[in-house]
Scaffold this motif. Sequence first.
Motif, short mmCIF file in Angstrom:
data_model
loop_
_atom_site.label_atom_id
_atom_site.label_comp_id
_atom_site.label_asym_id
_atom_site.label_seq_id
_atom_site.Cartn_x
_atom_site.Cartn_y
_atom_site.Cartn_z
N LYS A 80 -6.37 8.65 5.52
CA LYS A 80 -6.44 8.46 4.07
C LYS A 80 -5.09 8.09 3.49
O LYS A 80 -5.01 7.55 2.38
N ASP A 81 -4.03 8.38 4.21
CA ASP A 81 -2.68 8.14 3.74
C ASP A 81 -1.85 7.61 4.90
O ASP A 81 -2.00 8.06 6.04
N TRP A 82 -0.97 6.65 4.61
CA TRP A 82 -0.13 6.09 5.66
C TRP A 82 0.78 7.14 6.30
O TRP A 82 1.25 6.94 7.42
N LYS A 83 1.00 8.26 5.62
CA LYS A 83 1.80 9.33 6.22
C LYS A 83 1.13 9.89 7.47
O LYS A 83 1.79 10.52 8.30
N GLU A 84 -0.17 9.66 7.62
CA GLU A 84 -0.92 10.15 8.78
C GLU A 84 -0.84 9.20 9.97
O GLU A 84 -1.33 9.53 11.05
N GLU A 122 -10.59 7.41 -4.91
CA GLU A 122 -10.71 8.69 -4.20
C GLU A 122 -12.17 9.10 -3.99
O GLU A 122 -12.52 9.62 -2.92
N GLY A 167 -7.17 4.63 2.24
CA GLY A 167 -6.32 5.02 1.12
C GLY A 167 -6.32 4.07 -0.05
O GLY A 167 -5.91 4.45 -1.16
N GLN A 224 -13.61 7.40 -0.81
CA GLN A 224 -12.90 7.47 0.46
C GLN A 224 -13.69 8.16 1.56
O GLN A 224 -13.68 7.71 2.71
N ASN A 241 2.90 4.35 0.65
CA ASN A 241 3.50 4.98 1.84
C ASN A 241 3.45 4.12 3.10
O ASN A 241 3.74 4.62 4.20
N TYR A 246 -8.42 2.82 7.71
CA TYR A 246 -7.57 3.24 6.59
C TYR A 246 -8.39 3.16 5.31
O TYR A 246 -8.93 2.09 4.99
N CYS A 283 0.84 -1.19 0.00
CA CYS A 283 0.00 0.00 0.00
C CYS A 283 0.88 1.24 0.00
O CYS A 283 1.98 1.26 0.59
#
Length: 243
Positions: free
Chosen positions: A228-232, A208, A204, A211, A101, A202, A99
């Motif tokens: 929505k993003d693994w960066k979060e 879109e 992501g 979501q 990020n 999650y 997935c």
Amino acid sequence: MPKITHILFDCDNTLVLSEDLAFEACAEVANEVLAANNIPDRYTGPGLITDFVGMNFRGMLKALATKFALKISPEDEERYVKREEDQVIATLLKKAEPCVNCDPELEKLAASKKYGLAVVSSSAKRRVLASVKKVGQDKFFPESVVFSAATSLDKPTSKPDPAIYLHACEVLGKQPGECVAVEDSKSGTLSAVRAGIPTIGYVGSYPEEKQEEMRKLLLETGAKVVMKDWKEFEGMLAKIEAL
């Protein structure tokens, strides 16, 4: 709230982009089942996702049997489950990707040595192991911390049954409140929530345009927060730890 010591990840479309691939292969076997029972309906991969996302194939067979009033013998069930597993694994070994990020977050978690990491999936263990190995995540998840509702339990089941999460906690020697789950589906979120595990949703891996709908659904189902993003992820985990 107890100190969080372990993070329990769903696999399909949470760690590995595998759901679409798996359901395409799965549809072939599901259609065999329908044809063998003289049912004219046929499924595509996306159609199966709409009806059965978050279920393993054994759970899907039971749902198909209920929906179409089918009688599937235990012997046929085992045969279909094995055939579906083989087809899905062959597809995943060719095409699965992590997935977006996700890997950098796993790297940070592993480097911190602050949390134990495990996979808790509805899918067959052989399939989960193939997925994480294909994308190089097996370095984070040795076989001993991969738990499958289809094959790790004395009585196979599927999410939303909380049994696999409770089993994972027991094996890991942890109380549910000491863990955090990460889930992308309603059935997976229900499984973790029913087990008493605070859950990060999650979305992501969804298109879109879907979501926001899924974000609301996972929150309604009991997820504490949704990313929505693994960066979060780091921020979401901090929010749960602050509860």
